[in-house]
Design an enzyme around this catalytic site. Sequence first.
Site, mmCIF file in Angstrom:
data_model
loop_
_atom_site.group_PDB
_atom_site.id
_atom_site.type_symbol
_atom_site.label_atom_id
_atom_site.label_comp_id
_atom_site.label_asym_id
_atom_site.label_seq_id
_atom_site.Cartn_x
_atom_site.Cartn_y
_atom_site.Cartn_z
ATOM 1 C CB THR A 153 -0.997 0.009 1.275
ATOM 2 O OG1 THR A 153 -0.254 -0.030 2.455
ATOM 3 C CG2 THR A 153 -1.896 -1.177 1.029
ATOM 4 C CE LYS A 179 0.145 -2.924 3.853
ATOM 5 N NZ LYS A 179 -0.862 -2.277 4.883
ATOM 6 C CB THR A 190 1.614 -8.231 12.773
ATOM 7 O OG1 THR A 190 2.178 -6.755 12.555
ATOM 8 C CG2 THR A 190 2.490 -9.232 11.913
ATOM 9 C CD GLU A 276 1.241 5.056 6.447
ATOM 10 O OE1 GLU A 276 0.627 4.549 5.651
ATOM 11 O OE2 GLU A 276 0.773 5.539 7.429
ATOM 12 C CG ASN A 402 -0.867 8.310 7.909
ATOM 13 O OD1 ASN A 402 -1.759 7.429 7.367
ATOM 14 N ND2 ASN A 402 0.308 8.098 8.335
ATOM 15 C CB SER A 407 -4.949 8.021 -1.318
ATOM 16 O OG SER A 407 -3.938 7.660 -0.418
#
Lengths: 407, 407
Positions: A153, A179, A190, A276, A402, A407
């Site tokens: 992602t 991922k 997880t 991220e 974030n 999206s």
Amino acid sequence: MDLIKILENKTITDVPYFKASGIHCGLKKVKKDLCVIYSEKKAVAAATFTKNKVKAAPILLNMKFIENENTQAIVVNSGNANACTGEDGYSDALSMAETTSQALGLSPEEVIVASTGVIGVPMPMDTITSGIGMACEALSYEGGEDAAKAIMTTDTTEKIITVEFNLGSKAAKISAMAKGSGMIHPNMGTMLSFLATDANISKAMLNKALKESVEDSYNMVSVDGDTSTNDMVVILANGACENTLIDTEDENYNIFKKALHFVNVEIAKMIAGDGEGATKLIETNVYNARSLKDAKICAKAVITSSLVKAAFFGADANWGRIICALGYSGAELDVNEINIFFSNSVGKIQICQKGGNIDFDETAAKKILEQEKITVTIDLNDGNYNATAWGCDLTYDYVKINGSYRS
Amino acid sequence: MDLIKILENKTITDVPYFKASGIHCGLKKVKKDLCVIYSEKKAVAAATFTKNKVKAAPILLNMKFIENENTQAIVVNSGNANACTGEDGYSDALSMAETTSQALGLSPEEVIVASTGVIGVPMPMDTITSGIGMACEALSYEGGEDAAKAIMTTDTTEKIITVEFNLGSKAAKISAMAKGSGMIHPNMGTMLSFLATDANISKAMLNKALKESVEDSYNMVSVDGDTSTNDMVVILANGACENTLIDTEDENYNIFKKALHFVNVEIAKMIAGDGEGATKLIETNVYNARSLKDAKICAKAVITSSLVKAAFFGADANWGRIICALGYSGAELDVNEINIFFSNSVGKIQICQKGGNIDFDETAAKKILEQEKITVTIDLNDGNYNATAWGCDLTYDYVKINGSYRS
């Protein structure tokens, strides 16, 4: 550890009799968004799932299907989490299993379903059903890399590894693809991590090995403190390596478990380092805690603290924030016994002694903190238990990713 | 609430017989960094302190001194937290009380000491001792605003309020001044908040009123999930208003407690709205939880989630992140019963129904989310307990402030 060899080619189709594919079906604009992993041989599976009370539809389905003795396929879509989608969502997850099973000549309960993406949006089932058809047709022994790409992602890199190790006279493999990125603060299972092995192992022993490993690998990672609705780790074992069946805690079980845990820890680190917006992987080693629980609580409190994470982003040796996090963690500890160190390939430096200030070279500390991998060593001097956790820094890009529209 | 009047002039020296001062002594480069609050009349005090196991030196000192029947002064420095400073730090805190008490003709245990700033750095006691001398000389009935300025760190505004209310035929006042901003996730006491009142109330009843109020005001605020080593709330009551002594839970006690709680909630909101880097105040109201504990856990989980906070920064109606946070909070709830709304002066909109998607006007939602104050209403439809928590959005500036070198 010398018995575990990391292979250069590292996709899930390295493991004998495993095929995979990754295709674009239309959930995302351009990128691949659907994958299938398939064992041509019958296989046993073990899995752990999120402890979030809000469980996505595929999690609810898998909690039933994982009880089946045989599991031969995993179907995964990215771009839609199929979470908070009610009864329709559950029917959609079931339909994904059915479509996959029909294409592969299996029964639905031999298929595991996974979804990742936005929460609360109905699944576009026409797109997905035709996508599953395409993906099953595309299955091949070279499809591992495509599959790994299709589950990403906001990940910036694929998270893949294959290792080889010996079970008696036989060479066995374990390969993983995962991922991570955001909503990462696993509790039980997880994010999404899929593993394949050709080891010959009973379902019960596979389950035992996975559950124990997950506690000290994925469950010790945090990107942002948010435990997802879709977390899962699944391993399929098809026995193709033909070692004597592992059905008790014998020597081969221990070797298998060691290899499995090595793979899970490597994947956990990849997920933390590619959190991220992250620019740095932070490993926190806590030593000499009063209990294992205290050691784990301390390690996770440090890598979860926003203030500590922001200090790492700024390469600031702000040990006060670390000791503050230890203090509010809830762990039992004696603050006057705590020593803290930073280290990596550039050097090692003590920044806190017996819970207080120590003269240290700020320039040397800054140099260590400017690297991409930093180890924080915390000696609690208060017992005999150790734990390790992995996290990342808190950056402008985390807020950017974030803070922008879904999206 | 109509009985509580908010005064336009709102400094702590609005309360009769309270003097204050705020001066620059040199802990910070230019800004004021030391203040004294002093009641000319004898006064009783109540306080709550941080539950962080790592307690700053002044907290350890105050935990003894608060037992004293009479408390007449508070001395506060900003720029250094005097935390993780060992036995020397404790001596330094004691020395601050002694210096203040000598200047004011009190005994040391009649003084409360507070520090805020960087952790783990020895206190420059020469600077502080001479600063206390200056501050005690500067004490005046107009010094409230200077005092409020001197306790600020990364705060962008002073957090001050004064209210007036009647106790029988007498008009009483409560005034508060606080600092907040970062390392804000109070547990027990909170950040620094100092209150003065001229109500005539026993120490025991003052303590009871404060403890109960703190649970539902400061302890329901989070800026970043980090509980500080220096949190404290202190109130001094000097009885100058000459109401009949409140020493039982009579009508006047209830009026006093209501006024006190009003002040504490207003300060809590100011702290949340001025969190480091914050652009928005988020109020989360949870209704119909199974227990009070569940209601509080849910309200705090939502305002603490980094993903939820980043979504508010981006004005994104991402209810999936809210329901995800409720799910991992640990609270007992039925996800299929949850309704979620956003509201403020611009309008009100439902964004989640029975735990799932609902068609809503995205443009209208975005308009609500672009305001500076947003109320999230969560109806759990699962019991009769309610709770409210306050937080703020997660922004680039939070990372900037905390990712730069210690200041």
